[in-house]
Design a protein around this motif. Sequence first.
Motif, mmCIF file in Angstrom:
data_model
loop_
_atom_site.group_PDB
_atom_site.id
_atom_site.type_symbol
_atom_site.label_atom_id
_atom_site.label_comp_id
_atom_site.label_asym_id
_atom_site.label_seq_id
_atom_site.Cartn_x
_atom_site.Cartn_y
_atom_site.Cartn_z
ATOM 1 N N GLY A 135 0.824 -1.203 0.000
ATOM 2 C CA GLY A 135 0.000 0.000 0.000
ATOM 3 C C GLY A 135 0.854 1.246 0.000
ATOM 4 N N LEU A 136 0.320 2.321 -0.587
ATOM 5 C CA LEU A 136 0.967 3.628 -0.589
ATOM 6 C C LEU A 136 -0.045 4.640 -0.066
ATOM 7 N N ILE A 137 0.285 5.272 1.058
ATOM 8 C CA ILE A 137 -0.634 6.180 1.731
ATOM 9 C C ILE A 137 -0.223 7.618 1.449
ATOM 10 N N ASP A 171 -7.898 3.632 5.981
ATOM 11 C CA ASP A 171 -8.473 3.068 4.751
ATOM 12 C C ASP A 171 -7.749 1.790 4.362
ATOM 13 N N PHE A 172 -6.421 1.784 4.495
ATOM 14 C CA PHE A 172 -5.661 0.572 4.163
ATOM 15 C C PHE A 172 -5.988 -0.557 5.129
ATOM 16 N N GLN A 173 -6.013 -0.246 6.419
ATOM 17 C CA GLN A 173 -6.252 -1.290 7.414
ATOM 18 C C GLN A 173 -7.629 -1.921 7.259
ATOM 19 N N ALA A 174 -8.598 -1.130 6.804
ATOM 20 C CA ALA A 174 -9.964 -1.646 6.650
ATOM 21 C C ALA A 174 -10.054 -2.747 5.612
ATOM 22 N N GLN A 175 -9.159 -2.724 4.618
ATOM 23 C CA GLN A 175 -9.214 -3.766 3.581
ATOM 24 C C GLN A 175 -8.044 -4.740 3.668
ATOM 25 N N MET A 176 -7.224 -4.620 4.681
ATOM 26 C CA MET A 176 -6.028 -5.456 4.820
ATOM 27 C C MET A 176 -6.407 -6.904 5.111
ATOM 28 N N SER A 177 -5.712 -7.815 4.470
ATOM 29 C CA SER A 177 -5.880 -9.237 4.725
ATOM 30 C C SER A 177 -4.613 -9.791 5.365
ATOM 31 N N LYS A 178 -4.659 -11.057 5.729
ATOM 32 C CA LYS A 178 -3.480 -11.693 6.299
ATOM 33 C C LYS A 178 -2.311 -11.641 5.323
ATOM 34 N N ASP A 179 -2.598 -11.759 4.030
ATOM 35 C CA ASP A 179 -1.540 -11.773 3.021
ATOM 36 C C ASP A 179 -0.949 -10.395 2.762
ATOM 37 N N GLN A 206 -1.305 5.548 16.236
ATOM 38 C CA GLN A 206 -2.283 4.865 15.384
ATOM 39 C C GLN A 206 -1.674 3.648 14.709
ATOM 40 N N LEU A 207 -0.408 3.741 14.339
ATOM 41 C CA LEU A 207 0.262 2.579 13.741
ATOM 42 C C LEU A 207 0.332 1.426 14.738
ATOM 43 N N LEU A 208 0.654 1.736 15.991
ATOM 44 C CA LEU A 208 0.695 0.694 17.014
ATOM 45 C C LEU A 208 -0.675 0.053 17.205
ATOM 46 N N LYS A 209 -1.707 0.866 17.101
ATOM 47 C CA LYS A 209 -3.065 0.357 17.287
ATOM 48 C C LYS A 209 -3.516 -0.494 16.110
ATOM 49 N N LEU A 210 -3.239 -0.041 14.904
ATOM 50 C CA LEU A 210 -3.740 -0.715 13.706
ATOM 51 C C LEU A 210 -2.817 -1.817 13.204
ATOM 52 N N PHE A 211 -1.505 -1.663 13.448
ATOM 53 C CA PHE A 211 -0.520 -2.624 12.927
ATOM 54 C C PHE A 211 0.464 -3.015 14.037
#
Length: 477
Positions: A135-137, A171-179, A206-211
């Motif tokens: 992804g590119l944010i 937006d990226f995290q909402a569509q992120m899959s395991k892969d 936010q990065l710590l929370k989402l990833f």
Amino acid sequence: MFAARRPTAVLTSLSRASTATSTRSLSTALLRSDVGFSSRTKTLASSTSFQKTFGLRFISETFVRKDGGHTEPPDDGIHPDQPTRMDLAAPPAPGADFNVLMVGAGNIMFGSDEGPWNHSFRFEHKLGPRLKVVGLIDPNLQRSQTVLDGKRASFVESAYRDTKTFKTIEDFQAQMSKDTEPHAIIVGSPPAYRGGTTKTTDLELQLLKLFPNSHYFIEKPVACGPVEEAKEVTAALVKAGNVVSVGYMLRYLRCVQKMKQIIAENNLTVMGTIARYACAYEAIAKPAWWNKAIDMGPVIEQGTHFCDLSRYFGGDVDIGSVVAHSVEWDEAPGQLSKIPIDESKIPEDQRIPRMTTATWKYTNGAVGTFVHAVALQGTAYSCELEVYCDGFQMRLVDPYNAPTLYLRRPGDDMEERHAFTDDDPFFSEVSNFIDCIEGGPDPHILSSFEDATKTYEFTWAIRLASEASKAARQSQA
């Protein structure tokens, strides 16, 4: 990212030789001290869910050096006799895909004519076909698409073939899959959006929370807001235990590591540091750079690299001892003839100083001096760092274009010259970051977020001291 400069010869000479003029040979042994991963990270690596998602190779039990942090000895570092230029590095080893999320589609991430920075280029060469940019944010989707089109038309097409663009990390995290979960996140967004605890400035939180399973490569300075908020972010990152590296790339210069080696081998104690940073202001056409309300002034945004190097050798600064003075825009010595922007559009109280001088004490008793000058024209900068120990003088000259170390030692009044031409500190910091994640050979993080926050606090102390000096002069007048 440091401000606009054009070091056209930057660290890419085709010569492989490290040249040294000396009547003595220097031992190549380094004093080292291993520091392991935190217990939280080891627990995470051994968990079934983490192994299923990432595999054990992404968090290693290998000891990782986190040099430059508050718990590490100051003599540890990268071996200075090992070339770090990309074309001299071993080809990337085959392996599983390595997912990377890029935050920011600007110059620091994808390069420009203004300088050698280009994180994507270094990650491509470190990881080879394993690199997958998931992804590119960037809020400017058109800019993101433009850089992706360029990458897909090049030899690294496979890394960006499936890259999707997003305006926000949410937006990226909402569509992120395991892969597509990122193993590493590169943060190249402006400091106004990170290093804080309030909404729109709390990117790291936010990065710590989402990833929570990812690791973070973050540009400097770590913030542009309150220092205390940056310290809160530091505490959260330290508690989480993820691998975090901050882009103070000058620490990775072979000349700098040679200086560290000399100090360690000779059991020296640094007596003092003298740093000078003179920029070529005629080439800085970025209006925000000239506005203290946006880029926080040249010491915080640009001089931070040499403030950080000063700390790298001198240690922690006694913040209360910082004294600074400045030449301001409305003083006779501060009149500049080739400012490339319309400074009249900037409020008078937010215009940057033309020259800043600062002195301080390190907590161990040593002293330091720093001078930043907005004075030169043309494109070339003039930057030097001097480090003094008993019997030794070390001068680092021109670190951005042709890094050279001039060394005077006991018993000889002549200077030795050490010039490393096969060097790329940008690649070295990226390479060590990846090796820390994957348990590569002898990895080092030379600038932790915790240590970078100390540099941020130090640069603010210089700015505030110079502004206090200015206010005192005005009140007397």
